[in-house]
Design a protein around this motif. Sequence first.
Motif: not given
Lengths: 767, 767
Positions: B60-84
Amino acid sequence: MNQDYITPNEWSIIEDGFDKGRVKSSESLFSLGNGAMGQRANFEETYTGETFQGSYIAGVYYPDKTRVGWWKNGYPEYFAKVLNAPNWIGIRILVNGEEFDLNTCTKVENYQRELNMKEGWHKRIFTATTPYGIELKVEAKRFLSLAHDELGVINFNIIPLNQSAEISFIPYIDAGITNQDSNWDDKFWEITNVQNEEKQAFIESHTNKTHYYVCTFMESKLLLDGNEIDVTAEKASTDKQASLQYTQQVEKGQSFSIQKYAGYVTSLNHEKNQLIDAAKQVLAEGIQLGYDALLKLQQEAWANIWAMSDITIEGDVKAQQGIRFNIFQLNQTYLGKDARLNIGPKGFTGEKYGGSTYWDTEAYCIPFYMATKDQEVARNLLTYRYKHLGKAIENAEKLGFTNGAALYPMVTMNGEESHNEWEITFEEIHRNGAIAFAIYNYHRFTGDYSYIPEMGMEVLIGIARFWQQRATFSTHKNKWVILGVTGPNEYENNVNNNWYTNYIAKWCMEYMLENLNILKQGFAADYARILEKTNIQDQELEQMKEICDAMYFPYSEEHGVYLQQDGFLDKEMIRVKDLDAKQRPINQHWSWDRILRSPYIKQADTLQGFYFFEDHFSETELEKHFDFYEPFTVHESSLSPCVHSIQAAKLNRMEQAYQFYLRTSRLDLDDYNKEVEEGCHITSMAGTWMSIVEGFGGMRVKDDQLHFSSKIPTQWDSYSFKVNFRNQILTVKVSKSGVDFKLKGAEQMQVMVNGESRMIQTETMSV
Amino acid sequence: MNQDYITPNEWSIIEDGFDKGRVKSSESLFSLGNGAMGQRANFEETYTGETFQGSYIAGVYYPDKTRVGWWKNGYPEYFAKVLNAPNWIGIRILVNGEEFDLNTCTKVENYQRELNMKEGWHKRIFTATTPYGIELKVEAKRFLSLAHDELGVINFNIIPLNQSAEISFIPYIDAGITNQDSNWDDKFWEITNVQNEEKQAFIESHTNKTHYYVCTFMESKLLLDGNEIDVTAEKASTDKQASLQYTQQVEKGQSFSIQKYAGYVTSLNHEKNQLIDAAKQVLAEGIQLGYDALLKLQQEAWANIWAMSDITIEGDVKAQQGIRFNIFQLNQTYLGKDARLNIGPKGFTGEKYGGSTYWDTEAYCIPFYMATKDQEVARNLLTYRYKHLGKAIENAEKLGFTNGAALYPMVTMNGEESHNEWEITFEEIHRNGAIAFAIYNYHRFTGDYSYIPEMGMEVLIGIARFWQQRATFSTHKNKWVILGVTGPNEYENNVNNNWYTNYIAKWCMEYMLENLNILKQGFAADYARILEKTNIQDQELEQMKEICDAMYFPYSEEHGVYLQQDGFLDKEMIRVKDLDAKQRPINQHWSWDRILRSPYIKQADTLQGFYFFEDHFSETELEKHFDFYEPFTVHESSLSPCVHSIQAAKLNRMEQAYQFYLRTSRLDLDDYNKEVEEGCHITSMAGTWMSIVEGFGGMRVKDDQLHFSSKIPTQWDSYSFKVNFRNQILTVKVSKSGVDFKLKGAEQMQVMVNGESRMIQTETMSV
């Protein structure tokens, strides 16, 4: 790219016809600025269509908390954000009680926008029909006063054409604004006072964290058929906005006008608790002068600017429009009056990139300001970096350097680094070289050595110390190497021995050593003071010499060229022209890793070195390197075509030079990169200027003399430019038959034309 | 590092004494898991001191919206978070109406925590005095049932020692939880139903975006002096929490207990609209069995696990405790029953890193699971990647690859990439190699070839195609090169020709070609199906051969070693032992660029290749490379010491091997990196197991036979380990006098000991 967007005109930027899809782009292109404040060309009246609101105050920024994916040691805590400032232009318009809004009008005809560059104002005229069928003729003109740089003036005129109407002007000021560019949706502004008086309104607000205090103010006059009338205002205010409503019954064919005087006073120039008094003073002066007198002052101020900086091109209106647009925008952005300010990459035309100061200033802008302004302006730009030396030393310390080594920031507002991608912030260290080069360039051009003993020497020592510590000895190569850098070509990251970086590093150390010696010989007091202050040791100087003597430069015997970096030849060397056109620009089509391992060059890198250090290389060497690198260059930085234009001209490749020139000069007007709605590319505009003066004009300074080797594109009949060389204004006119000069100044001037000396007599004594 | 924290014990992790500063660390170390759910060792009762609450549900996870400083082509849209996940353990305790809280007690004595690894439970006992002077003896024991893996059971017992008291147990479930690790403070959970019944309570909630539906449930029994009593509950609920309050007058010396049965049922295993029914079913079964029977099942289940996986070490309690802790945690994290799950780097002990699947699984964990579980478990781990092949192909397409090339993600939950630093996500492509290697390793160990024709061949083709496209031909080197990668040593980024990457790329293509040929010869139907499905062409196969034949490997003639990457020798080669100790760990003291240009190795890189492909190199070559690279290795990855321990043992450097072993086995127990409060290093625990079995034990599989070349550290009297080799359990006991075997299984087994054949007879027919 959109070549049909802007109507060609020698002195004005003109948009004919109303196109909702172009509103944001025009808001950038038609921006106004006076060095102290700036304003995107947003409409005064309410507009519910797509828009990007932008009002800016020079030097007022917010340190937005850094946003990264994974924190890496050494990242700066914040990124300095260009702040959207309170709205001072707003004038709501009610027609018979209904909001006037171009987005909802049933018809908009004869719409024309003009940005008059000769006189420094923006105007919209159009006829619009409201949803209730009222036909209105509108003319709205405004400018940001150069003479009174805390003041903007708007003249908004309405004529109901098909029936009489009750028209309300509701001028307002509004501090309830936000930034599009925000990392964490922080609240940037705090509003402390919204004050509505009989005819005036004031909003006091301050930025969070940085605590810049700003009073936004306004006062208006009303006119009916050109005669000032007294209309009682209905006051209204919220916690963010203050407005005054003036309502008037206007007969069919009658003209109803509002003149709005508004702007900002800030704690940068006034006591923070006396801002309303200061604002009242500005308003009093503005109202007393009145609209026409202020406009006349504006025309005079721009005439003075053009007298020192105009470039004419005969026979090519688009090229003429392009270069004037560039010169105009540079002057709107930075006038050199305030040594605390600098030249942001988007000027006052957008928020993107943040910060105000990049290496663009030293590498591209200083030559323009040196040649088109009083000498003091370029000196102010150098002084700016001197004042930041302490921060540059701190910045280097954060990265593990010691002993006064200075690393100037990639992006800054106050001297602190505020860029946060490791491959740029930590590795694009060549920026340090441009700052030293600007000192050399300033002295070369102006002949003013005094900056070096007074300030520059300390900067040069800090920079040289950085290179000394940053270079490491490779026992394998038996040479000094510089590992893990990003060169000017940002399509390479973390490379070893970027030729440009190694070259400028060596040059910086040598230039420092040379000048330290000059000071030792001839500036005893300064020398003693600097020795005491920097505590520089002979041992350090010795090591710098050692590094310079054994610096490694990657070279290809096979190709007879210096390599951009170690391993460059291992790439798949497919030329840009052999790429599928659909893949370009590659930064929009390729993932970052693919760009990195490709041979494609974002902007001049090795060739940037050949540009700076032209005299170190023969023309044959230049040609070889140009022929080797240009075919791999995608020019996806706005700073690339100008260098190539200059070098192509030098190599007598005039058609290529001309194409590069067009690309740089009309980058924004023709929206080459489909992004002008975000703002204009201000710093690269100085590169455009260099393309003409140094490229086609072939101007160089050598041994305290101007040298010319002028050429002319076949597309042009003639062109001319002006140069302030050591307090005399030289006008250089190039036609197909040759080059002519006119000189205004105190004494005759000897120049070199194609290697031959020519004496220019002065025409007049007035400068 | 804190060597005095955990009391040495062969079978239990024990903490003696209550230390508020250690609460968060102990919450990690004493975590429980049963493969389906996990629980940090948070207190059941209210605790107002510092704590890090963590309950987790596998998958059971959550696809947390990606956080970056400067977006680069090819970055995934989300980072799968282990959920409490919702809290099921909570039991508030009121003593005469006052909240019981260890943080406010005036005295806590005889405090002991135990994580009993033999039987799989956690227990706290202590005597505490409340602010009102009531002395209470508490014993709280709990476990997550292996037999009923949706159920956790708590037995909480209180005895008032110095006076009688009114005691309330308030068991509750609470879905009002948040994640510490969140990019944008999104709301991860939506609560739809909080339902309180007579004896039971249920909360229905689901994750946003991923829509996993979870019902958290509970029911309790009350006991006085061990006898079940009927206490009427007061029900209470909020929009997030449900509780039942049981109040009882308890005499001095009397024991009052609550047995809480609670846990989760989810839409992973049930219809989402029948979750309460499913929960009631789980409760009914649990209550019917009762606490003692469930505990007995737990003991039996763990006895079965240990029977297949235990390692004993005689003469070194700390080493014994370390290895059992590692084996225990691995089994708590992943039992191999569900092919949708995988082995997260923190297991169920924390949130850090997100995602569940890294190359750790293939490179480090599969050997452990192959040798200590039924063959099906490792096969499930391979099947997991087969099921993600489509996503791996999509992932490669996003980066510009075509024609079925597959790039497995760096981090994933569902096959999609969810890591977002370019130097890792885009460039740490060697991960693809580990996935192919695991297929080879599985076949080598189990002898089960069927996975390859059924599934593995397609994976191998996708991976080989990726390498084929990723390698480029350098005309300069006249070799195939792989540019712009990050190797296993993440202290280098964007390097050219990382030896490990080039080597495993070549191996992957060769292994694919070899197996395609085997299929062609012997698996006609599979071969035809795969040809049709993948449309692989002879031309591709030819090119792969060409690449393999002319792959470039950086090599130093001077040192006689392969170089980690191009240019490695240009660095300042200062050994780790000559670094100032205060600078270490360098990742806490140096800026990122400084780390990158240093020679320091985070984890085995070239040596990782020597580990995987041991047979390709002589022992002399291994020694040379070990001596060259180990001195520059800082082991700042938990995955580094195990490989070095194995290789040091092979090179007969037993003291060094032992030190590496201690570092890996007690990394968390002794908190080497001062970060155990964030969670334990689960995947590296499999490396610890390898250190004993492959390192000291010297076990290898060659030609369908087990080979041993066993050694023993001087600190140990003897040690033993168990291996499930092709469905027979071989116990290997190594003492100073040699190696002995015991075999459980169907038939005798021939093994090789130091090159000599030995036949082992089976002891019993029961496996």
